[in-house]
Design an enzyme around this catalytic site. Structure first.
Site, mmCIF file in Angstrom:
data_model
loop_
_atom_site.group_PDB
_atom_site.id
_atom_site.type_symbol
_atom_site.label_atom_id
_atom_site.label_comp_id
_atom_site.label_asym_id
_atom_site.label_seq_id
_atom_site.Cartn_x
_atom_site.Cartn_y
_atom_site.Cartn_z
ATOM 1 N N GLU A 103 0.801 -1.225 0.000
ATOM 2 C CA GLU A 103 0.000 0.000 0.000
ATOM 3 C C GLU A 103 0.834 1.276 0.000
ATOM 4 O OE1 GLU A 103 -3.173 0.111 -0.412
ATOM 5 O OE2 GLU A 103 -3.561 -2.040 -0.259
ATOM 6 N N SER A 376 -61.082 -16.323 21.021
ATOM 7 C CA SER A 376 -62.260 -15.453 21.068
ATOM 8 C C SER A 376 -61.937 -13.971 21.097
ATOM 9 C CB SER A 376 -63.114 -15.809 22.288
ATOM 10 O OG SER A 376 -63.720 -17.068 22.105
#
Length: 749
Positions: A103, A376
């Site tokens: 690099e 229910s």
């Protein structure tokens, strides 16, 4: 022309040429000076408003997203666990040397910017090759402190980057800069930093990497997707060998090491590092993260530095968690879990969310991810659809059991209880399946489904009549959202968890705007609420809430129990908030047991709901449910046809029905007795009788006195020699709503 004259002309010409050349150079010099001054001014302007580059924190590539509660306290951070910082001495020397050699080979000689590297890159470009000119320091600056500008291909960005790189080198040593670089650079596959990359590709620490492994990783950042060894191993190996070649050329490895490493096959050993959420209330913050994922990518969420402002109220949340844990701990059943969602009726804001018993044991959110049969509690949508269609809740229905509804559908009440003839409101209070099956058949499944959708249900619903009994899977968040529609007078608001989002610079990228829609009319919402208030009463299925409520608020709600008590629900609301609670086994659909006995809503969800509401509404001034001067356009009761109820039952010549007193026919009594549901007394022919019935695991009794013209009958609809002295609720008492609806045991819906 004389000699003197000719010489004078010649002299003048010579000087003219001299003055001309000097003028050109002078102009160029002046132009260059002006240009330099101008550029200096421009450069100075470019270097204004630089981000903070002096703090080491500025060089972290990922900034966590922070989540805030409604009171502004921080409750979570979303960040990349797949980026583990390590010190330089915990990184293989091969990585350090290879990175510099590939690099930035003059890393230890330049001051942050490398003029030789720039010239080399220019020559490389002119020769048709590609070589970067940025130093390691410049790359670190670009990927961290100037990350918001990293894709700007402008001279301004280059100048700012170079300036900060030079300044950085004045502050930090070369090794410190290299260490920061190796901890922040992206290595593909979600791995930020060399340690995360080592685990991701080789499942080992960065200090343990071999030469070949180190060279493999060093080569990836040049193009993480192209050199991904999982995706393109051949290209990765080629790049690895390029790194090894540079290391050999720079004298950091021997020829023997080079030959051995280049001959080595690429051998991967994938490890795993997961994204992490830290903070309080993880079920809620996990859900917030899923909401963010619909608008932002993971990179933005995990390293974009968002600020997310939510609706969660820590006081409500802590009360919810306490209510859930207290009830579950007392059940002596480690398998049992629960979920709770609370929503503010005026805003749709989710104020509390509990997604399970223990997040550390299971991250599956039962409040949002799990859909279970509503039982229910789904009858509320049938009730709303029926009233919207003009069915008066005082209409009378035969609630006997079993009952053939269609040629293929036979319905039983829970426990096959015999409830006799009741108004729709009363049938709701004791949750008669046969009554609601008849209502569903009368109004049609489409009306029920459409109503549920409009009120806030988002799960896919089948358009079958059986949907009225809750044979459909929904989440607690959906149910809470839908019930809140009734509490707000028929206005539906989508459940809201996020009120505002800012980016890392404080810019608002999202802000919630209230946009309610009319789901049902105000009059219908008021009528439904009136019926559901009757559920929370002694002798009705919500009797536990009625008995233990300590708030000074009206309450409406509905219980729900799926077949065989696999899923237990209570969804209820006050004028201020709505709360839905589910309980059951997350990993199985079998009957719930509590303390060795049958699990019911009264020993699971109702205590959770009640304890939570008592805590958060303590001391809150009483409010009332929304009312309106509008009325529901009810059809004549006799206009409705029910498959299990005689047409004459609702004829005016057969009985008289009012909102407060319902006249019904008890299947166990003689002719046309008048029943008061609130007291359980019947008008009879003089004298008094009493009856008892068994309910659940216990027995219930009812008593009543009679005088009049119909003769003595049983003391209340729920006594009567066991006519309907069974059911879901418990406790002794008198009449339908307080007497033998149940005995000591509680079963049903």
């Amino acid at each position: 022309m004389g000699i003197r004259t000719r010489r004078a002309h010649k002299h003048a010409s010579t000087h003219a040429v001299g003055f001309g050349i000097a003028g050109v150079f002078g102009f160029i010099a002046l132009f260059a000076l002006a240009l330099a001054l101008s550029l200096g001014s421009v450069v100075d302007s470019w270097l204004q408003d630089l981000p903070d580059y002096e703090s080491a924190d500025a060089y972290l590539v990922a900034e966590p997203t922070i989540v805030y509660a409604a009171d502004g306290t921080e409750i979570a951070q979303y960040y990349l666990q797949n980026r583990r910082s390590v010190t330089l001495d915990n990184i293989s020397d091969y990585v350090k040397k290879g990175t510099v050699d590939v690099e930035d080979e003059r890393f230890y000689q330049h001051n942050g910017v490398d003029p030789q590297g720039i010239l080399r890159a220019i020559v490389s470009q002119l020769s048709g090759r590609s070589e970067g000119a940025s130093t390691i320091t410049q790359q670190l600056v670009r990927n961290t402190v100037l990350s918001s500008e990293q894709f700007d291909q402008t001279l301004k960005r280059k100048v700012r980057e170079a300036y900060i790189a030079i300044q950085m080198e004045k502050t930090y040593s070369k090794d410190q800069i290299l260490n920061m670089y190796l901890n922040t650079i992206y290595y593909g596959e979600g791995a930020y930093g060399i340690e995360a990359a080592s685990v991701t590709y080789f499942n080992k620490d960065a200090s343990e990497l071999t030469l070949a492994e180190a060279a493999t990783l060093v080569g990836i950042p040049n193009s993480p997707s192209y050199y991904d060894p999982f995706v393109n191993p051949d290209a990765c190996v080629e790049r690895r060998n390029k790194v090894l070649g540079n290391m050999l050329e720079m004298g950091d490895i021997t020829q023997e090491e080079y030959d051995e490493a280049t001959a080595e096959e690429l051998t991967l050993n994938p490890g795993s590092l997961q994204d992490e959420t830290s903070g309080s209330y993880p079920y809620f913050t996990d859900y917030v993260k899923t909401l963010l994922q619909s608008d932002f990518d993971n990179d933005t969420i995990l390293k974009g530095g968002l600020r997310v402002y939510t609706t969660l109220d820590p006081t409500y949340q802590e009360a919810a968690e306490e209510a859930v844990s207290t009830t579950l701990d007392s059940a002596n059943n480690d398998r049992l879990s629960a979920a709770l969602v609370c929503i503010d009726n005026d805003t749709g804001y989710v104020k509390a969310m509990v997604g399970g018993r223990d997040y550390s044991s299971s991250q599956f959110n039962l409040a949002t991810q799990s859909t279970r049969q509503a039982g229910s509690s789904f009858k509320t949508f049938t009730l709303t659809a029926a009233i919207s269609a003009g069915m008066n809740p005082n209409i009378t229905l035969n609630c006997s059991s079993p009952m053939q509804i269609t040629s293929t559908w036979t319905v039983k009440n829970y426990g096959n209880h015999q409830y006799g003839y009741r108004s729709l409101a009363s049938a709701t209070a004791i949750s008669s399946n046969t009554a609601y099956a008849q209502v569903a058949e009368a109004i049609g499944a489409d009306a029920i489904v459409d109503t549920a959708y409009s009120m806030g249900i988002t799960s896919t619903l089948s358009r079958y009549l059986s949907i009225t009994l809750g044979a459909v899977s929904v989440s607690p968040l959906e149910m809470c959202d839908a019930y809140s529609t009734l509490a707000s007078g028929g206005l539906h608001r989508d459940a809201v968890c996020i009120t505002k989002i800012e980016d890392r610079n404080g810019n608002v990228v999202y802000e919630h705007q209230d946009n309610p829609t009319r789901a049902v009319s105000e009059a219908v919402a008021e009528a439904v609420t009136n019926v559901l208030e009757g559920v929370v009463a002694n002798g009705a299925t919500g009797y536990y809430v009625a008995d233990y409520n300590t708030t000074n608020q009206p309450i409406a709600g509905k219980t729900g129990t799926s077949d065989d008590a696999e899923d237990l629900w209570f969804c209820g609301y006050t004028p201020q908030i709505t709360c839905a609670v589910w309980s059951g086994y997350p990993d199985a659909r079998v009957a719930v047991t509590v303390n060795g006995g049958v699990g019911t809503t009264q020993n699971t969800v109702q205590p959770i709901w009640t304890n939570f509401m008592n805590k958060v509404l303590a001391g809150v001034a009483r409010e009332e449910f929304p009312t309106t001067t509008d009325t529901v356009d009810y059809k004549d009761n006799s206009s409705w046809t029910f498959v299990g109820t005689s047409a004459s039952t609702n004829s005016t010549s057969y009985n008289t029905v009012s909102e407060t007193t319902t006249t019904t026919t008890d299947s166990q009594s003689t002719t046309n007795p008048t029943t008061s549901e609130s007291t359980g007394s019947k008008t009879g022919n003089g004298g008094s009788t009493s009856g008892s019935g068994t309910g659940g695991s216990g027995s219930g009794s009812g008593s009543g006195s009679g005088s009049g013209n119909t003769g003595g009958t049983t003391g209340g609809e729920t006594g009567g020699g066991g006519t309907s002295g069974t059911g879901e609720t418990g406790g002794g008492g008198t009449g339908e709503n307080t007497g033998g609806t149940t005995g000591g045991g509680t079963t049903g819906r």
